[in-house]
Design an enzyme around this catalytic site. Structure first.
Site, mmCIF file in Angstrom:
data_model
loop_
_atom_site.group_PDB
_atom_site.id
_atom_site.type_symbol
_atom_site.label_atom_id
_atom_site.label_comp_id
_atom_site.label_asym_id
_atom_site.label_seq_id
_atom_site.Cartn_x
_atom_site.Cartn_y
_atom_site.Cartn_z
ATOM 1 N N ASN A 1 0.855 -1.195 0.000
ATOM 2 C CA ASN A 1 0.000 0.000 0.000
ATOM 3 C C ASN A 1 0.888 1.241 0.000
ATOM 4 O O ASN A 1 2.105 1.143 -0.071
ATOM 5 C CB ASN A 1 -0.945 -0.024 1.208
ATOM 6 C CG ASN A 1 -0.164 -0.098 2.494
ATOM 7 O OD1 ASN A 1 0.558 0.827 2.855
ATOM 8 N ND2 ASN A 1 -0.274 -1.232 3.199
ATOM 9 N N GLY B 1 -0.127 1.245 16.957
ATOM 10 C CA GLY B 1 -0.162 0.565 15.659
ATOM 11 C C GLY B 1 -0.412 1.588 14.569
ATOM 12 O O GLY B 1 -1.558 1.926 14.271
ATOM 13 N N CYS B 2 0.691 2.097 14.005
ATOM 14 C CA CYS B 2 0.539 3.105 12.942
ATOM 15 C C CYS B 2 0.758 2.480 11.565
ATOM 16 O O CYS B 2 0.479 3.087 10.540
ATOM 17 C CB CYS B 2 1.534 4.240 13.187
ATOM 18 S SG CYS B 2 1.312 5.612 12.078
ATOM 19 N N ALA B 3 1.276 1.256 11.544
ATOM 20 C CA ALA B 3 1.562 0.615 10.250
ATOM 21 C C ALA B 3 0.275 0.341 9.482
ATOM 22 O O ALA B 3 -0.777 0.089 10.073
ATOM 23 C CB ALA B 3 2.307 -0.698 10.485
ATOM 24 N N LYS C 1 8.923 -17.221 -10.618
ATOM 25 C CA LYS C 1 8.139 -16.115 -11.169
ATOM 26 C C LYS C 1 6.928 -16.663 -11.932
ATOM 27 O O LYS C 1 7.075 -17.560 -12.768
ATOM 28 C CB LYS C 1 9.019 -15.283 -12.105
ATOM 29 C CG LYS C 1 8.307 -14.078 -12.641
ATOM 30 C CD LYS C 1 9.183 -13.291 -13.598
ATOM 31 C CE LYS C 1 8.330 -12.250 -14.284
ATOM 32 N NZ LYS C 1 8.936 -11.768 -15.497
ATOM 33 N N PRO D 1 -2.713 -12.148 10.638
ATOM 34 C CA PRO D 1 -3.045 -11.894 12.044
ATOM 35 C C PRO D 1 -3.296 -10.409 12.258
ATOM 36 O O PRO D 1 -2.636 -9.570 11.625
ATOM 37 C CB PRO D 1 -1.782 -12.346 12.796
ATOM 38 C CG PRO D 1 -0.699 -12.404 11.771
ATOM 39 C CD PRO D 1 -1.343 -12.627 10.447
ATOM 40 N N ILE E 1 -2.497 -7.553 14.325
ATOM 41 C CA ILE E 1 -1.442 -7.301 15.312
ATOM 42 C C ILE E 1 -1.985 -6.542 16.513
ATOM 43 O O ILE E 1 -1.790 -6.951 17.667
ATOM 44 C CB ILE E 1 -0.283 -6.514 14.656
ATOM 45 C CG1 ILE E 1 0.268 -7.300 13.457
ATOM 46 C CG2 ILE E 1 0.819 -6.215 15.677
ATOM 47 C CD1 ILE E 1 1.187 -6.510 12.568
ATOM 48 N N LYS F 1 -13.804 0.372 15.174
ATOM 49 C CA LYS F 1 -12.483 -0.272 15.378
ATOM 50 C C LYS F 1 -12.025 -0.118 16.829
ATOM 51 O O LYS F 1 -11.424 -1.034 17.400
ATOM 52 C CB LYS F 1 -11.437 0.336 14.439
ATOM 53 C CG LYS F 1 -11.498 -0.260 13.042
ATOM 54 C CD LYS F 1 -10.529 0.359 12.067
ATOM 55 C CE LYS F 1 -10.840 -0.145 10.671
ATOM 56 N NZ LYS F 1 -10.241 0.617 9.614
ATOM 57 N N LYS G 1 -11.564 -3.752 18.345
ATOM 58 C CA LYS G 1 -10.177 -4.160 18.623
ATOM 59 C C LYS G 1 -9.800 -3.883 20.074
ATOM 60 O O LYS G 1 -8.640 -4.039 20.447
ATOM 61 C CB LYS G 1 -9.224 -3.438 17.665
ATOM 62 C CG LYS G 1 -9.496 -3.769 16.181
ATOM 63 C CD LYS G 1 -8.361 -3.331 15.274
ATOM 64 C CE LYS G 1 -8.689 -3.555 13.811
ATOM 65 N NZ LYS G 1 -7.527 -3.889 12.997
#
Ligand code: PMT
Length: 407
Positions: A214, A277-279, A293, A311, A313, A344, A348
């Site tokens: 992304n 969690g900023c990723a 390939k 998963p 995180i 969320k 979460k």
């Protein structure tokens, strides 16, 4: 946050290409409550006009040492006395040399001679000029006299050279002004706390040469890591692949995939007081990763890839029964931002969530700026468009306040 309210900053602009950034610098200083007056060298006016700086600062800009109009408003000596800080940005090699020699042959060098306020120098010049022994000795002289040298940055220069000599970005200078005037306000805010955070994208391989990812650049997470370290935290950053340098004083663990990120995070939660969690973690990965390939099929115009869930995180961290850190998530949304962020927060089991609308240009993914709304169980805080560094400070102040009420 009006962190510079009541502070008088005299901005001395000299003639380098970075002078164009002074409009932004002035605006950002004023947004934080500072009053800014401008003095310019003759050469600076070739790069940005006094009229522009007058319009932005709201004060007349003196054209010369003996400008009757400006002197009638506030003389250059009065300005030097009025200042709580004289900020020379950009400070060219020539200005630095003249200040080192104690000259007072223009408005900027005169202001430096006539002030008893702290003087900050933000060098900006060609990398060879910066590294020249004469410039280095002049900078050392200014430093020895108690002036503060902020920067320069290194990287690609307007002239095409690569190396040290770029003026710090306006927001970096603003952040340093805030820290300069209020070192006590936040410098110890996270002292003794351990922060574990994730940043950047993940990469989910399809075959040895292709992957799904992304647009996350890591800027938001790295800004948080840098700010937390400056606030005294012990910071561990688990980072997906990004093109930015690790901030000073931060331990960095590099990963590619969501599964690796999950593993690295979960092995470090015991010591963490705070997890952020900023990723932008891939929710799914290809079920099969081809060893070779993948070849284009002649007999079909479509390709079907089966994806399996990665998963979650942050949900794993917040589900910990023992040693659960204060857990902060991000919500990257393109619609119904508040509704999805709140769901969320609930689903979460987070202590706080920072919601950003990533459909708006100039913020969110891969931008230096962002706009966020922070939500927690019984409150929220709106953080309008600002640099990711400035927002990080506000996020971490909010986290430390909530952490105190929880402790
Ligand atoms: O990196 P930049 O270019 O600076 O951009 C910043 C950003 C837009 C990436 C950042 O501000 C941001 O919004 N990060 C979260 C992106 C995201 O994945 O949001 P989400 O709404 O899909 O996920 C919600 C939360 O769950 C996030 O805290 C995410 O880290 C976490 N998550 C998601 C999936 C997963 N498998 N594990 C997780 O921990």
């Amino acid at each position: 946050m009006q962190t510079l309210t009541g502070k008088n900053i005299l901005l001395g602009i000299s003639g380098g290409i970075a002078a164009y950034k002074c409009a932004e610098l002035t605006r950002r200083l004023m947004e934080r409550g500072a009053e800014v007056h401008i003095v310019m060298t003759e050469a600076a006016k070739e790069f940005i006009t006094p009229l522009t700086m007058q319009a932005i600062s709201g004060h007349p800009v003196a054209e010369s040492l003996l400008d009757p109009r400006a002197e009638a408003s506030m003389s250059h000596i009065e300005l030097a006395k009025w200042a709580d800080m004289v900020l020379l940005a950009p400070a060219t090699a020539d200005l630095i040399a003249r200040v080192a020699a104690g000259m007072g042959n223009d408005l900027v060098s005169t202001a430096v001679l006539a002030t008893d306020a702290p003087v900050v120098v933000a060098p900006a010049m060609n990398q060879q000029m910066y590294q020249n022994i004469a410039t280095q000795e002049n900078i050392a002289t200014l430093s020895r006299r108690g002036m503060h040298i902020w920067g320069p940055d290194a990287g690609e220069q307007a002239c095409g050279d690569v190396g040290p000599g770029r003026m710090l970005q306006p927001m970096d200078l603003v952040e340093r002004c805030e820290a300069f005037f209020q070192p006590e306000a936040t410098s110890d805010l996270l002292k003794g706390k351990s922060l574990l955070l994730t940043a950047g994208p993940t990469r989910e391989a399809l075959d040895p040469v292709r992957y799904i990812t992304n647009h996350s650049s890591g800027k938001m997470g790295y800004a948080l890591a840098q700010t937390a370290a400056e606030m005294g935290a012990n910071v561990t950053l688990v980072s997906g692949p990004v093109a930015i340098e690790a901030p000073a004083g931060v331990s960095i663990i590099n990963v590619d995939t969501a599964q690796q990120m999950h593993q690295e995070v979960m092995s470090r939660t015991t010591d963490a007081d705070i997890f952020i969690g900023c990723a932008a973690v891939a929710d799914y990965r290809p079920e099969m990763v081809s060893e070779q390939k993948m070849k284009k099929a002649d007999d079909s115009d479509t390709l079907t890839i089966t994806m399996v869930k990665n998963p979650d995180i942050i949900a794993s961290v917040s589900a910990l029964k023992t040693d659960r850190p204060f857990t902060v998530g991000f919500a990257a949304e393109t619609q119904n931002v508040e509704q999805y962020a709140l769901s969320k927060l609930e689903r979460k089991n987070l202590d706080m969530i920072c919601a950003n609308d990533v459909s708006v240009g100039g913020q969110g993914f891969n931008s230096d700026d962002n706009a966020l709304t922070l939500y927690w169980r019984d409150g929220k805080k709106n953080l309008p468009l600002d640099s990711k560094l400035a927002l990080s400070r506000e996020i971490l102040v909010a986290v430390s306040e909530r952490l105190e009420t929880r402790d």
